[in-house]
Write a protein that holds these residues in place. Sequence first.
Motif, mmCIF file in Angstrom:
data_model
loop_
_atom_site.group_PDB
_atom_site.id
_atom_site.type_symbol
_atom_site.label_atom_id
_atom_site.label_comp_id
_atom_site.label_asym_id
_atom_site.label_seq_id
_atom_site.Cartn_x
_atom_site.Cartn_y
_atom_site.Cartn_z
ATOM 1 N N LEU A 157 -10.219 4.849 2.872
ATOM 2 C CA LEU A 157 -11.663 5.083 2.954
ATOM 3 C C LEU A 157 -12.284 4.242 4.067
ATOM 4 O O LEU A 157 -13.138 4.720 4.822
ATOM 5 C CB LEU A 157 -12.313 4.760 1.610
ATOM 6 C CG LEU A 157 -13.829 4.961 1.519
ATOM 7 C CD1 LEU A 157 -14.194 6.420 1.774
ATOM 8 C CD2 LEU A 157 -14.341 4.514 0.152
ATOM 9 N N ALA A 158 -11.843 2.987 4.184
ATOM 10 C CA ALA A 158 -12.364 2.121 5.243
ATOM 11 C C ALA A 158 -11.982 2.645 6.617
ATOM 12 O O ALA A 158 -12.805 2.629 7.550
ATOM 13 C CB ALA A 158 -11.833 0.696 5.046
ATOM 14 N N ALA A 159 -10.746 3.133 6.766
ATOM 15 C CA ALA A 159 -10.305 3.666 8.054
ATOM 16 C C ALA A 159 -11.097 4.913 8.431
ATOM 17 O O ALA A 159 -11.540 5.069 9.579
ATOM 18 C CB ALA A 159 -8.812 3.979 7.998
ATOM 19 N N GLY A 160 -11.296 5.812 7.470
ATOM 20 C CA GLY A 160 -12.081 7.009 7.753
ATOM 21 C C GLY A 160 -13.529 6.688 8.080
ATOM 22 O O GLY A 160 -14.122 7.286 8.980
ATOM 23 N N SER A 161 -14.103 5.745 7.361
ATOM 24 C CA SER A 161 -15.484 5.341 7.639
ATOM 25 C C SER A 161 -15.612 4.730 9.025
ATOM 26 O O SER A 161 -16.593 4.975 9.748
ATOM 27 C CB SER A 161 -15.960 4.340 6.582
ATOM 28 O OG SER A 161 -15.891 4.900 5.276
ATOM 29 N N ALA A 162 -14.614 3.917 9.414
ATOM 30 C CA ALA A 162 -14.631 3.328 10.758
ATOM 31 C C ALA A 162 -14.591 4.409 11.830
ATOM 32 O O ALA A 162 -15.278 4.305 12.860
ATOM 33 C CB ALA A 162 -13.449 2.372 10.918
ATOM 34 N N ALA A 163 -13.798 5.459 11.600
ATOM 35 C CA ALA A 163 -13.729 6.556 12.575
ATOM 36 C C ALA A 163 -15.069 7.276 12.690
ATOM 37 O O ALA A 163 -15.513 7.619 13.790
ATOM 38 C CB ALA A 163 -12.626 7.535 12.169
ATOM 39 N N ILE A 164 -15.722 7.513 11.548
ATOM 40 C CA ILE A 164 -17.015 8.202 11.573
ATOM 41 C C ILE A 164 -18.065 7.363 12.292
ATOM 42 O O ILE A 164 -18.828 7.859 13.138
ATOM 43 C CB ILE A 164 -17.466 8.523 10.136
ATOM 44 C CG1 ILE A 164 -16.521 9.542 9.503
ATOM 45 C CG2 ILE A 164 -18.901 9.053 10.125
ATOM 46 C CD1 ILE A 164 -16.793 9.801 8.040
ATOM 47 N N ILE A 165 -18.118 6.067 11.975
ATOM 48 C CA ILE A 165 -19.092 5.179 12.612
ATOM 49 C C ILE A 165 -18.852 5.111 14.116
ATOM 50 O O ILE A 165 -19.787 5.163 14.926
ATOM 51 C CB ILE A 165 -19.030 3.785 11.975
ATOM 52 C CG1 ILE A 165 -19.502 3.850 10.519
ATOM 53 C CG2 ILE A 165 -19.867 2.788 12.765
ATOM 54 C CD1 ILE A 165 -19.288 2.572 9.750
ATOM 55 N N ALA A 166 -17.568 5.001 14.506
ATOM 56 C CA ALA A 166 -17.253 4.930 15.928
ATOM 57 C C ALA A 166 -17.638 6.218 16.649
ATOM 58 O O ALA A 166 -18.156 6.187 17.772
ATOM 59 C CB ALA A 166 -15.763 4.647 16.112
ATOM 60 N N ALA A 167 -17.398 7.368 16.010
ATOM 61 C CA ALA A 167 -17.744 8.652 16.633
ATOM 62 C C ALA A 167 -19.249 8.792 16.796
ATOM 63 O O ALA A 167 -19.737 9.263 17.825
ATOM 64 C CB ALA A 167 -17.179 9.801 15.799
ATOM 65 N N ILE A 168 -20.003 8.372 15.770
ATOM 66 C CA ILE A 168 -21.469 8.464 15.849
ATOM 67 C C ILE A 168 -22.009 7.541 16.940
ATOM 68 O O ILE A 168 -22.866 7.932 17.751
ATOM 69 C CB ILE A 168 -22.096 8.118 14.488
ATOM 70 C CG1 ILE A 168 -21.732 9.188 13.467
ATOM 71 C CG2 ILE A 168 -23.609 7.993 14.607
ATOM 72 C CD1 ILE A 168 -22.189 8.878 12.069
ATOM 73 N N SER A 169 -21.512 6.312 16.967
ATOM 74 C CA SER A 169 -22.000 5.370 17.979
ATOM 75 C C SER A 169 -21.553 5.760 19.384
ATOM 76 O O SER A 169 -22.213 5.423 20.369
ATOM 77 C CB SER A 169 -21.490 3.963 17.665
ATOM 78 O OG SER A 169 -20.078 3.916 17.677
ATOM 79 N N THR A 170 -20.434 6.502 19.469
ATOM 80 C CA THR A 170 -19.936 6.911 20.782
ATOM 81 C C THR A 170 -20.855 7.918 21.445
ATOM 82 O O THR A 170 -21.217 7.787 22.616
ATOM 83 C CB THR A 170 -18.521 7.504 20.644
ATOM 84 O OG1 THR A 170 -17.632 6.470 20.217
ATOM 85 C CG2 THR A 170 -18.030 8.065 21.966
#
Length: 419
Positions: free
Chosen positions: A273-286
């Motif tokens: 869950l933490a890994a998936g959340s990190a990917a989502i946050i990174a994609a949004i901030s990107t």
Amino acid sequence: MLPSHALTDVSSTALGLGVSLAIGLLIGLERERNKHMGPMQAQAGVRTFPLLGLAGATACLIGDTAIYAAALFVTAVAIASYVRTNEKDPGVATEMAMLMTFLLGILSMSSPAFSAGLGVTVAILLASKYRLHLLSRKWLSGTELHDLLILAAASFVVLPLLPDRSLDPWDAFNPRRLWFLVVAVMSIASLGYLAMRALGTKFGLPIAGVASGFVSSTATIGTMAERARGTPSLAAAAASAAVISNVGTVAQLGVVIGLLSQALLRHLALPLLAAGSAAIIAAISTSWKSWNSGHDAAALAGERPFKMRAVLGFVSLLGGIMLASAILRSYLGKASLPWIMAVSGFADVHAAAASAAQAVSTGHIDLQQASWCVLAALASNSSLKCAIALSKGPQGYALRVVSGTLGVVAGFAVTLWLV
């Protein structure tokens, strides 16, 4: 006063009759709304169908002879209805609904709940005529329908026929579990594809990235790198899709691990869950603005839900690495498994995770060892993704993808360490 068993018989009979009447009313209301106007209007409507349901229930109470006689009468009525209306409406939906209502009336006397569920299903199918026609003729292409039929055959024809046991001395090759992975990969890819079609281009970019990640996040990152190099204005959007493809990787990791070891999935639920959340946050901030920029998300996701050859190749790779890992583990010992998983992760992180989950389910390693094996595979696979982004994409694209991918690994590792 009636004895208790007599009261039970009366109540069950009343329930069956009530269900048969309700089914007939539901189907009859739907048919009444779809009648043709004028002298050629359909014969059966809101009165006929409740009578058909009650006829089936009453015939069941009388006995087999009454059921046969009533069935012949219903068949004759259905034929007469079709002969009268076939010039304007050559379909047989109403006649089949008449037969189904009669049969459900019979069934309601022995299984009222099951009969009620089937009756609702019949009514929904009848009411969805235009939507189903639109789906089959306009919304679904021939290729998409073909893929849907393949998925159905894989799920309901092939899967039940496969043995659910290991066929090798290393307890690594289970045909049903591997084929279940085939069905899972096709289902996940199809759901992502259909979601993209339904939501359109506004949210198509992130969905296309996730859907592509289910097939191959590494390939998605390479494809997006080429697109960013060819069209620099798309670098941020391509990086966002590439980073969010890691969500597909993490989700598919959860599916693969869960199918082979529920215990390992529960142990790794928070790190995943933490890994998936990190990917989502990174994609949004990107590149959050690129999601509304109207880029062609369909081109990023492909033209069909899945390619069967690619799915079979993916699962074959999974099975091959699982078998090779089991053989190496038996000769080199348990301590070598993290290194084996790290090397396997370069080829495919899901295969390495599947090997660890299979080893847990067969009792060869414990949950802690398996968790570090999954981390080693994820880290090696992520390093390959970073190398592809740096070698194929422009600098802006590569920096975004590398930072997002490393964030995914860091989120998994830190959470695993804390847990």
